[in-house]
Each structure stands twice: as structure tokens, then as C-alpha cells.
Design a protein around this motif. Structure first.
Motif, short mmCIF file in Angstrom:
data_model
loop_
_atom_site.label_atom_id
_atom_site.label_comp_id
_atom_site.label_asym_id
_atom_site.label_seq_id
_atom_site.Cartn_x
_atom_site.Cartn_y
_atom_site.Cartn_z
N ILE A 95 0.85 -1.20 0.00
CA ILE A 95 0.00 0.00 0.00
C ILE A 95 0.88 1.24 0.00
N PHE A 128 2.59 1.47 -3.52
CA PHE A 128 1.78 1.63 -4.72
C PHE A 128 0.61 2.59 -4.56
N GLN A 129 0.51 3.15 -3.36
CA GLN A 129 -0.64 4.04 -3.16
C GLN A 129 -0.61 5.15 -4.22
N ALA A 130 -1.77 5.43 -4.77
CA ALA A 130 -1.88 6.39 -5.86
C ALA A 130 -1.16 7.70 -5.54
N VAL A 153 -1.11 2.69 -12.76
CA VAL A 153 -1.89 1.71 -12.01
C VAL A 153 -1.04 0.45 -11.84
N TYR A 154 -1.25 -0.22 -10.65
CA TYR A 154 -0.40 -1.37 -10.31
C TYR A 154 -1.27 -2.56 -9.96
N GLN A 155 -0.70 -3.73 -10.09
CA GLN A 155 -1.32 -4.91 -9.51
C GLN A 155 -0.24 -5.98 -9.34
N LEU A 198 -5.44 -12.20 -9.34
CA LEU A 198 -5.03 -10.97 -8.68
C LEU A 198 -4.71 -11.20 -7.20
N PHE A 208 -3.06 -8.42 -5.41
CA PHE A 208 -3.12 -7.08 -4.86
C PHE A 208 -3.46 -6.12 -5.99
N GLY A 209 -4.23 -5.07 -5.67
CA GLY A 209 -4.57 -4.07 -6.69
C GLY A 209 -5.90 -4.39 -7.34
N LYS A 210 -6.23 -3.57 -8.34
CA LYS A 210 -7.53 -3.70 -9.01
C LYS A 210 -7.32 -4.24 -10.44
N MET A 236 2.21 -3.21 -14.25
CA MET A 236 2.09 -1.77 -14.10
C MET A 236 1.79 -1.15 -15.47
#
Ligand code: ADP
Length: 523
Positions: free
Chosen positions: A186, A189-191, A199-201, A209, A211-213, A239
Motif C-alpha cells: 500500500i 503503490f498508493q496512488a 496503475v499497479y497490480q 489478482l 493485490f490491486g484492481k 504496471m
């Protein structure tokens, strides 16, 4: 020569087509390359950032492991026990320490864990029953080397770091993946970290998945996917730029306009070539017709001249058989010189029209009179050809605006054609009548008629119909072109109505002349 010139032109057209193809291909290829270069530079930056994230996360894990390993002293585990709460606070990523012997047995006091008691016991049991069997303990012979082991137990992923600390003991560190996901990822990779520009995952090997969306509308082209080569070997960091969908849409639009641009250029080019080819063919046909015309006119000039000369010489030498033949010779000379002057009139008028120099001398007059005078000149010839001439002139015809000479030329051309081409029909009907606001002049013969596909073309300059080209009927192909020009110059039209084998009727319609309105001067 002309053939050689033409094949040269075709070669040039071929070259232009090839060049156009090459142009279309290279411009499309170039546009593609530029787009690809743009894309790859975008992806490169993303890849650099992703690489840096992967290294940071791996270093965090490795550093934590090193820090803990540095304080593990297998000969003094009591001390480790005592310091455990400090160690776990300083290295929050390490969840448990398990020390085993070469057979995989946990040595006394060799298990420490941050987990609550029950959970810790359950993990220990799981370790002893299952996990330890999966660990390739025998393969780690080198001291201090850390080996990572990723696996999933009871539906939960686990990461273990194994290190041989002496010939008899192996230290196993359990990494706290919950802490890794909920704290470190978090944070990393937090925005907020890069303004939401990326964007990350984190995904597993099968793409599911962790982590991430999920990424929506992002094509693989703009996405970077990197492994964690040393630690989390079964996970990958993926990413992409957050604006990748917009970039993709822009690229689609660019590609579309490239196609349109190239398409339009190529179509324009081919249309240009088609027009050029058409113009060349028309020009070629006109040239052929012109040379036919010159041949025809020379022939037309030579025949009457040689007849005139021959009979003139006969008369001059006095070697005639009597008064009757002298009269006949003189008639031949008169007839041929008439024909000659008709031809010359035609050619001269035609030349004037072609040069745009024709000037008509319009006067308001009586078409019936012009017609009668013109036909008088011809009556003798018609008699000789054995053709019967019927003339029908409606009484009290209105006046028309006409150039008498031009109108006589028009009439003579129509009658001359009837004599030339339709004398077999033996009848010629010439009429003049009013129809609405027009006066119609009709010349109808009972000859062979004109094939339907040639009815328009006979009015083109130099055109002679297929039927006469091989036959010795004299002509130059400009007679009807002149008729049409004269009729139109008088504000009228000319048409032909014909049935094959059933004669032809040429109809010239001229507008009735009406007094221009004179405006009353206003009081
Ligand atoms: P030319 O008579 O010198 O060939 P024209 O322009 O006067 O040229 O006529 C064009 C063509 O139209 C002629 O070659 C002939 O084939 C055709 N034609 C003209 N008048 C008649 C007619 N009365 N009957 C049949 N064919 C005709």
C-alpha cells in the motif's frame, strides 16, 4: 513511332503506379514506426519505474532477513527468545523463525512466532506435518546463502527464506505476507505516490489478482509485467500508465487518419492516371480521325480536279465527237467544280469553327425562300441520280433569324448526304412546317438508314460510319458536324430519326423569331 511513344507513356504510368504503391507502403510503415517508437518510449519509462519498485520490495525483504539472521545465534537461543519482541518490532516483515536440524526436526526452542498462540501452534503443526516435507533441505550446503521458497498451504500463500547457519542447522524465516500486502505494498503503490499517473497490480503465475484492481481497457502493449526474481518468485508486478486507454484510443484515431490520408492520396493518384489514360485515348482517336480526314479531303480534291482537267483538255483540243458530247463534258466540268466548291466551303467553314473564328451574319428572313433557292441548285443533280424530290412547305410560315449562307450550307450537306448514301431509295422528301415555337426543316430519305449506335456519333467531327469507311463513297466526316454547329448557332437543334433499312429523317428545328419587346418610355 506513335506506337513507341505510347508504350513509353504506358511504361511511365506503370512506374507511377509502382511509385504510388511504394509511397503508400513507406508512409504507412513510417507512421507505424513513429507510433511504435512513441509507444515504446512510454513503456520504457513505466518499465524503469516498475523495475525500481521490484528492487525496493525485494531489498526490503532481503534486508529484513539479513537483519534477523545476523542476530540468530543457534548456540544461544535463549538470548534470541529474550530479544524476540525487539527483533520482530525492528523487522516487522519476519513473522516466524524456525530452526531445524538436517532431518527437518525443529530443535528445542527453535520456533518463535508473532502469531497469536493458537494460530502459532497450528502453523507449527502444519510445518511439521506438511511444509517441511516440501522443503529441499538437503540441497542447501553452503553456509549463509538464503534460498526462497514460495508455496500455498490451506489456500494461503507463504514465503519462506531458508539459510544454513552451521553444518547441522538450518534457519527458516517465514515472511509476513499480510504485512507485506497491507503495509508495504500500500505504501509503495498508493496512488498518492505518483499522482495516480500509473496503475499497479500483483498477480500470481496464473494471472489471478493478489493485490490491486483489475486493469480495464488497457492493452498489453502499454502494460509492463516484471517478476520478483529473488524472493516472491511466483508473483509478478504489473504496471501501466493510468491514461493507457486514452493513449490507445488516440493511437487508433491516428492509425485511422493515416489510412484515410494514404487512401485518399492513392485514390487521387489513380483517378488522375485514369483521367490521363482517358485523355490519351481520346486524343489518339481524334488523331486517327484527323489523319483519315486529311486522306479523305485530299482524295475528294483530287477526283474532281482530275475530271475537270481531263474534260477541259478534251474540249480545248477540239477532239469531241460532236455538240452533244461537248455539252456533256461541259456539264461534267460544271458538276465537278460545284462539288469542289461545296467541299472547299465545308472545309473552310469547318476550319473557322475549329479556330473559333466563325462569325454569322444573322438577319430575320424567310426559311422557305432560302430552302427553295438551295434546292434549285440541287435539282439537276437529283434528276441525274434518278431521285424524286418532294417538297412540302407550309404556307404562312413565321420568320426566323438566320444566316442565309450558313443555312444553305446546312441544307446542302443534308441533301448531299441523302444523294450520297440514300440514292438507292429513289425518293427525297424535304419539308418545312411550324411546330409550336419552332420551324422544323425535315430532310427524309428512303435509304439504308443509320445503325442505332451510330446515330449520335455521326454528328461528331471527322466521324464516318462503319458502313462507308471501306466503300468508295466520297466524304470527309465533317458535313454533319457543320450541320449541328450551324443549327445550334441559330439557337436550334438537329436530330436524326432512322430505322435500319427504312431511311433516315434529319430534323433541324429553329426558333421562330419574335419581335423583342420595346419598353414604353415611362411618362
Ligand atoms: P461524310 O458524309 O463526309 O462521311 P457526314 O458528317 O456528312 O460525313 O456524315 C457522317 C456519316 O453519317 C456518314 O459517313 C454516313 O455514314 C452517315 N450518314 C449521313 N447522312 C446519311 C444518310 N442520309 N443516310 C445514311 N447514312 C448517312
Amino acid at each position: 513511332m506513335a506506337q513507341g511513344k505510347l508504350s513509353g507513356t504506358y511504361a511511365v504510368i506503370g512506374a507511377v503506379v509502382v511509385a504510388a504503391g511504394a509511397f503508400a507502403y513507406t508512409s504507412y510503415d513510417y507512421a507505424n514506426q513513429v507510433a511504435r517508437r512513441g509507444d515504446s518510449s512510454l513503456v520504457e519509462t513505466t518499465r524503469d519505474i516498475a523495475q525500481e519498485k521490484v528492487s525496493r520490495i525485494e531489498n526490503l525483504i532481503l534486508d529484513s532477513e539479513q537483519a534477523v539472521l545476523a542476530v540468530v545465534d543457534p548456540s544461544n537461543l535463549k538470548d534470541l527468545y529474550r530479544r524476540w519482541s525487539d527483533i520482530s518490532r525492528a523487522s516487522p516483515l519476519i513473522e516466524s523463525i524456525i530452526i531445524v536440524d538436517n532431518r527437518g526436526q525443529i530443535i528445542p526452542d527453535g520456533y518463535l512466532s508473532k502469531k497469536p498462540k493458537a494460530e502459532g501452534d497450528a502453523f507449527r503443526a502444519l510445518f511439521e506435518q506438511q511444509i517441511v516435507r516440501d522443503l529441499p533441505l538437503g540441497t542447501f550446503q553452503k553456509l549463509k546463502e538464503i534460498h526462497h521458497f514460495n508455496h500455498e498451504y490451506r489456500g494461503r500463500p507463504s514465503l519462506l527464506a531458508l539459510t544454513r547457519v552451521d553444518p547441522k542447522l538450518i534457519v527458516i524465516l517465514e515472511i509476513d505476507l499480510v504485512y507485506l500486502l497491507q503495509q508495504i505494498f500500500i505504501d509503495e503503490f498508493q496512488a498518492a505516490h505518483d499522482g495516480g499517473r500509473r496503475v499497479y497490480q500483483i498477480v500470481e503465475g496464473d494471472g489471478s489478482l493478489v493485490f490491486g484492481k483489475p486493469f480495464t481497457g488497457i492493452s498489453n502493449k502499454y502494460m509492463v509485467s516484471l517478476p520478483f526474481p529473488q524472493t516472491l518468485t511466483s508473483w509478478r508486478l504489473q504496471m501501466a500508465r493510468a491514461d493507457a486507454p486514452r493513449l490507445a484510443a488516440e493511437e487508433r484515431a491516428r492509425r485511422f487518419w493515416n489510412w484515410i490520408f494514404i487512401g485518399v492520396s492513392v485514390v487521387t493518384l489513380f483517378a488522375g492516371l485514369a483521367i490521363l489514360l482517358f485523355a490519351m485515348r481520346t486524343e489518339k482517336r481524334a488523331n486517327e480521325l484527323k489523319s483519315d480526314f486529311i486522306a479523305n479531303v485530299s482524295h475528294e480534291l483530287k477526283t474532281p480536279l482530275s475530271l475537270i482537267r481531263m474534260f477541259g483538255e478534251l474540249l480545248a483540243s477540239g477532239r469531241t465527237k460532236g455538240a452533244e458530247s461537248s455539252r456533256e463534258y461541259a456539264e461534267i466540268i460544271t458538276r465537278e467544280s460545284e462539288r469542289l466548291s461545296h467541299l472547299i466551303d465545308n472545309v473552310l467553314d469547318f476550319a473557322k469553327i475549329e479556330r473559333g473564328k466563325v462569325a454569322y451574319d444573322f438577319k430575320v428572313g424567310d426559311l422557305a425562300e432560302v430552302l427553295s433557292r438551295g434546292l434549285d441548285v440541287y435539282r439537276y443533280r437529283l434528276d441525274r441520280e434518278g431521285m424524286k424530290l418532294d417538297v412540302d412547305i407550309e404556307p404562312d410560315l413565321p420568320s426566323v433569324r438566320l444566316d442565309e449562307n450558313a443555312m444553305t450550307l446546312l441544307l446542302l450537306n443534308l441533301v448531299d448526304n441523302a444523294v450520297k448514301y440514300a440514292s438507292d431509295g429513289k425518293r427525297l422528301h424535304v419539308s418545312l412546317a411550324r411546330r409550336g415555337n419552332d420551324v422544323l426543316l425535315r430532310v427524309a430519305d428512303a435509304g439504308p438508314g443509320i445503325p442505332a449506335d451510330e446515330r449520335d456519333r455521326i454528328f461528331e467531327r471527322f466521324y464516318r460510319s462503319r458502313g462507308v469507311r471501306g466503300r468508295p463513297v466520297r466524304g470527309s466526316g465533317i458535313g454533319l458536324a457543320l450541320v449541328k454547329h450551324i443549327a445550334e448557332a441559330h439557337g436550334g437543334t438537329v436530330e436524326v430519326d432512322s430505322t435500319e433499312g427504312g431511311g433516315s429523317t434529319f430534323t433541324v428545328s429553329l426558333p421562330v423569331w419574335s419581335e423583342p419587346e420595346v419598353k414604353e418610355p415611362s411618362a
